[in-house]
Design a protein around this motif. Structure first.
Motif, mmCIF file in Angstrom:
data_model
loop_
_atom_site.group_PDB
_atom_site.id
_atom_site.type_symbol
_atom_site.label_atom_id
_atom_site.label_comp_id
_atom_site.label_asym_id
_atom_site.label_seq_id
_atom_site.Cartn_x
_atom_site.Cartn_y
_atom_site.Cartn_z
ATOM 1 N N GLU A 1 9.848 37.430 59.998
ATOM 2 C CA GLU A 1 10.789 36.321 59.830
ATOM 3 C C GLU A 1 12.230 36.815 59.766
ATOM 4 O O GLU A 1 13.144 36.149 60.252
ATOM 5 C CB GLU A 1 10.435 35.530 58.566
ATOM 6 C CG GLU A 1 9.105 34.800 58.631
ATOM 7 C CD GLU A 1 9.061 33.756 59.750
ATOM 8 O OE1 GLU A 1 10.123 33.172 60.055
ATOM 9 O OE2 GLU A 1 7.978 33.543 60.301
ATOM 10 N N TYR A 2 12.423 37.981 59.183
ATOM 11 C CA TYR A 2 13.772 38.564 59.159
ATOM 12 C C TYR A 2 14.264 38.833 60.575
ATOM 13 O O TYR A 2 15.410 38.523 60.918
ATOM 14 C CB TYR A 2 13.751 39.853 58.339
ATOM 15 C CG TYR A 2 15.025 40.656 58.460
ATOM 16 C CD1 TYR A 2 16.173 40.297 57.757
ATOM 17 C CD2 TYR A 2 15.079 41.780 59.288
ATOM 18 C CE1 TYR A 2 17.347 41.030 57.876
ATOM 19 C CE2 TYR A 2 16.250 42.508 59.414
ATOM 20 C CZ TYR A 2 17.377 42.135 58.709
ATOM 21 O OH TYR A 2 18.534 42.853 58.844
ATOM 22 N N TYR A 3 13.416 39.383 61.416
ATOM 23 C CA TYR A 3 13.814 39.675 62.795
ATOM 24 C C TYR A 3 14.135 38.398 63.569
ATOM 25 O O TYR A 3 15.093 38.347 64.343
ATOM 26 C CB TYR A 3 12.706 40.449 63.517
ATOM 27 C CG TYR A 3 12.572 41.888 63.093
ATOM 28 C CD1 TYR A 3 13.581 42.535 62.370
ATOM 29 C CD2 TYR A 3 11.431 42.624 63.403
ATOM 30 C CE1 TYR A 3 13.453 43.850 61.982
ATOM 31 C CE2 TYR A 3 11.305 43.955 63.028
ATOM 32 C CZ TYR A 3 12.314 44.563 62.313
ATOM 33 O OH TYR A 3 12.194 45.875 61.936
ATOM 34 N N LYS A 4 13.351 37.369 63.347
ATOM 35 C CA LYS A 4 13.632 36.093 64.007
ATOM 36 C C LYS A 4 14.994 35.559 63.587
ATOM 37 O O LYS A 4 15.764 35.059 64.407
ATOM 38 C CB LYS A 4 12.539 35.068 63.668
ATOM 39 C CG LYS A 4 11.181 35.373 64.251
ATOM 40 C CD LYS A 4 10.136 34.390 63.740
ATOM 41 C CE LYS A 4 8.737 34.765 64.215
ATOM 42 N NZ LYS A 4 7.717 33.821 63.683
ATOM 43 N N MET A 5 15.276 35.680 62.292
ATOM 44 C CA MET A 5 16.534 35.153 61.773
ATOM 45 C C MET A 5 17.735 35.899 62.332
ATOM 46 O O MET A 5 18.695 35.295 62.815
ATOM 47 C CB MET A 5 16.527 35.210 60.238
ATOM 48 C CG MET A 5 17.685 34.484 59.568
ATOM 49 S SD MET A 5 19.169 35.496 59.363
ATOM 50 C CE MET A 5 18.615 36.676 58.136
ATOM 51 N N VAL A 6 17.704 37.237 62.302
ATOM 52 C CA VAL A 6 18.880 37.992 62.741
ATOM 53 C C VAL A 6 19.091 37.884 64.246
ATOM 54 O O VAL A 6 20.239 37.851 64.722
ATOM 55 C CB VAL A 6 18.808 39.473 62.302
ATOM 56 C CG1 VAL A 6 18.817 39.584 60.791
ATOM 57 C CG2 VAL A 6 17.602 40.191 62.896
ATOM 58 N N ARG B 1 14.881 45.303 53.812
ATOM 59 C CA ARG B 1 13.586 45.867 53.411
ATOM 60 C C ARG B 1 12.843 44.992 52.409
ATOM 61 O O ARG B 1 11.655 45.182 52.182
ATOM 62 C CB ARG B 1 13.794 47.280 52.839
ATOM 63 C CG ARG B 1 14.254 48.281 53.900
ATOM 64 C CD ARG B 1 14.632 49.623 53.273
ATOM 65 N NE ARG B 1 15.070 50.556 54.296
ATOM 66 C CZ ARG B 1 16.293 50.572 54.819
ATOM 67 N NH1 ARG B 1 17.188 49.681 54.401
ATOM 68 N NH2 ARG B 1 16.627 51.456 55.733
ATOM 69 N N ASP B 2 13.569 44.060 51.786
ATOM 70 C CA ASP B 2 12.933 43.131 50.848
ATOM 71 C C ASP B 2 12.330 41.921 51.551
ATOM 72 O O ASP B 2 11.597 41.146 50.935
ATOM 73 C CB ASP B 2 13.968 42.636 49.828
ATOM 74 C CG ASP B 2 14.576 43.756 49.006
ATOM 75 O OD1 ASP B 2 13.809 44.554 48.455
ATOM 76 O OD2 ASP B 2 15.819 43.825 48.928
ATOM 77 N N MET B 3 12.663 41.739 52.827
ATOM 78 C CA MET B 3 12.304 40.529 53.555
ATOM 79 C C MET B 3 10.960 40.653 54.293
ATOM 80 O O MET B 3 10.538 41.761 54.641
ATOM 81 C CB MET B 3 13.382 40.199 54.593
ATOM 82 C CG MET B 3 14.767 39.987 54.031
ATOM 83 S SD MET B 3 14.855 38.478 53.036
ATOM 84 C CE MET B 3 15.503 39.135 51.507
ATOM 85 N N LYS C 1 19.262 30.767 52.292
ATOM 86 C CA LYS C 1 18.388 30.434 51.172
ATOM 87 C C LYS C 1 17.213 31.407 51.203
ATOM 88 O O LYS C 1 16.645 31.677 52.268
ATOM 89 C CB LYS C 1 17.860 29.002 51.277
ATOM 90 C CG LYS C 1 18.923 27.933 51.091
ATOM 91 C CD LYS C 1 19.465 27.903 49.679
ATOM 92 C CE LYS C 1 20.458 26.762 49.487
ATOM 93 N NZ LYS C 1 21.033 26.775 48.116
ATOM 94 N N VAL C 2 16.858 31.935 50.037
ATOM 95 C CA VAL C 2 15.767 32.901 49.945
ATOM 96 C C VAL C 2 14.599 32.265 49.211
ATOM 97 O O VAL C 2 14.776 31.638 48.164
ATOM 98 C CB VAL C 2 16.224 34.180 49.226
ATOM 99 C CG1 VAL C 2 15.039 35.094 48.944
ATOM 100 C CG2 VAL C 2 17.257 34.919 50.072
ATOM 101 N N PHE C 3 13.414 32.425 49.784
ATOM 102 C CA PHE C 3 12.186 31.885 49.201
ATOM 103 C C PHE C 3 11.195 33.012 48.970
ATOM 104 O O PHE C 3 11.259 34.058 49.608
ATOM 105 C CB PHE C 3 11.552 30.839 50.128
ATOM 106 C CG PHE C 3 12.390 29.612 50.348
ATOM 107 C CD1 PHE C 3 12.199 28.472 49.581
ATOM 108 C CD2 PHE C 3 13.387 29.590 51.319
ATOM 109 C CE1 PHE C 3 12.970 27.345 49.775
ATOM 110 C CE2 PHE C 3 14.159 28.465 51.531
ATOM 111 C CZ PHE C 3 13.954 27.341 50.751
ATOM 112 N N LYS C 4 10.246 32.747 48.071
ATOM 113 C CA LYS C 4 9.191 33.728 47.811
ATOM 114 C C LYS C 4 7.940 33.010 47.353
ATOM 115 O O LYS C 4 8.000 32.128 46.494
ATOM 116 C CB LYS C 4 9.628 34.728 46.739
ATOM 117 C CG LYS C 4 8.765 35.989 46.659
ATOM 118 C CD LYS C 4 9.326 36.947 45.624
ATOM 119 C CE LYS C 4 8.617 38.292 45.662
ATOM 120 N NZ LYS C 4 7.154 38.170 45.422
#
Length: 359
Positions: free
Chosen positions: A222-227, A216-218, A247-250
């Motif tokens: 992009e989260y869906y693409k990654m998983v 929920r923080d993502m 690696k987490v970016f913001k």
């Protein structure tokens, strides 16, 4: 084509950033650097190696000491040369150390972190702040180890097609000259990974050392693409809350962005030392297990599944066109991806096979 587009886009962003700083902030040209702008104005050392062909590199250093003291974390002085037709055309003073967690423990020859001299980079007109690269090499001299590296390299290349939020890699042929012994090291395949700072610059975002994040923080797309990508290649060796192989970016405003790396435990690679995540109900890495959640935006999830269906021909072409991978391994990788596409052939099949769960 997409690779060239990504590189041109990154270069354009740098140029626009420099123009903004000069015109609107009235900073002198010599004061513009990567920390001020959030991304490089000067080209990086990675960009000097980055092209569509394989690069030939040679490193001279004490590899015997590096291997014997691989857990020390100490850098050793070395020299890196770029070769053309067997002749050195460019050399760099570097420091190197063993890196990685599992591979440093499991491999006879660990991955290496290369650190370049900032002064030398600056003298050559390169960005001094982006002075480190990861070098991934075969785990050992075992027959087939070079093919494992090529398959992991392909995993990065496939993910480059999925999203810009992915690490760029450069395929290399490596010669190692061990000044610490009389050992003759064979030429090996390997690949370079761009620095975290360089990726952050391209994404206009900064790396975050924030633990205990969840889906929920993502940024949802992009989260869906990654998983889904991790499921496609059969990789369970990652966890967002622990920043394990993530690696987490913001950006200044907006949600977090999770970028994966280290795919050697993926079923598509099938390295002999790889083991499945003990928290997953699978017995070997060739089995897939979905480690994502898609309930908070079904529409975005369906769009992601549709994107992957459309990418199938591009994925296949990337695998086939890699001239260094044997035909046997190409067919093996394509068969593995085909089993994924059987699962997502329809939205109903994908829903039934991929059970949403927050990891």
């Amino acid at each position: 084509m997409m690779r060239h587009f990504r590189l041109i886009t990154a270069q354009l962003k740098r140029a626009l950033t420099a123009l903004f700083l000069l015109l609107f902030l009235q900073l002198p040209a010599q004061s513009i650097d990567t920390t001020t702008a959030g991304q490089a104005v000067l080209p990086s050392i990675f960009e000097t190696f980055f092209n569509d062909s394989i690069q030939h590199l040679r490193i001279k250093g004490d590899f015997t000491k590096l291997i014997n003291e691989k857990f020390s974390g100490q850098y050793e002085k070395a020299k890196l040369e770029l070769l053309v037709a067997g002749e050195s055309i460019q050399s760099y003073k570097i420091k190197m150390r063993a890196r990685g967690k599992s591979r440093r423990r499991l491999c006879a020859f660990p991955p290496i972190k290369l650190k370049f001299s900032k002064k030398e980079l600056e003298a050559q007109g390169l960005a001094p702040s982006m002075n480190d690269l990861k070098l991934v090499c075969p785990c050992s001299d075992r027959k087939g180890s070079g093919q494992d590296i090529l398959k992991e390299y392909l995993a990065y290349k496939l993910y480059n097609e999925v999203t810009e939020a992915s690490f760029e890699v450069q395929l290399v042929k490596m010669d190692f000259v061990d000044i610490g012994s009389d050992n003759q090291w064979p030429t090996r395949y390997g690949f370079l990974i761009e620095s975290v700072d360089e990726l952050g610059g391209r994404l206009l975002a900064e790396e975050q050392d924030t633990y205990n994040l969840n889906c929920r923080d993502m940024k949802v797309e992009e989260y869906y693409k990654m998983v889904l990508f991790q499921y496609m290649i059969g990789n369970t060796d990652w966890r967002i809350p622990f920043l394990h192989n993530i690696k987490v970016f913001k950006a200044a405003k907006g949600p977090f962005l999770a970028v994966p790396f280290d795919f050697d435990f993926a079923g598509m690679v099938d390295a002999p030392y790889a083991k499945p995540n003990p928290d997953c109900p699978i017995t070997n890495v060739r089995e897939r297990h979905f480690m994502g959640s898609y309930e908070h935006s079904p529409e975005a999830w369906q769009a992601t599944v549709a994107q992957f269906r459309e990418l199938k021909p591009q994925f296949t072409d990337i695998i086939i066109q890699n001239i260094h991978l044997t035909n046997k391994e190409k067919k093996r990788v394509i068969r593995y991806l085909k089993s994924f596409y059987n699962i997502i052939a329809t939205d109903k099949l994908a829903y039934n096979k991929l059970k949403s769960k927050e990891w």
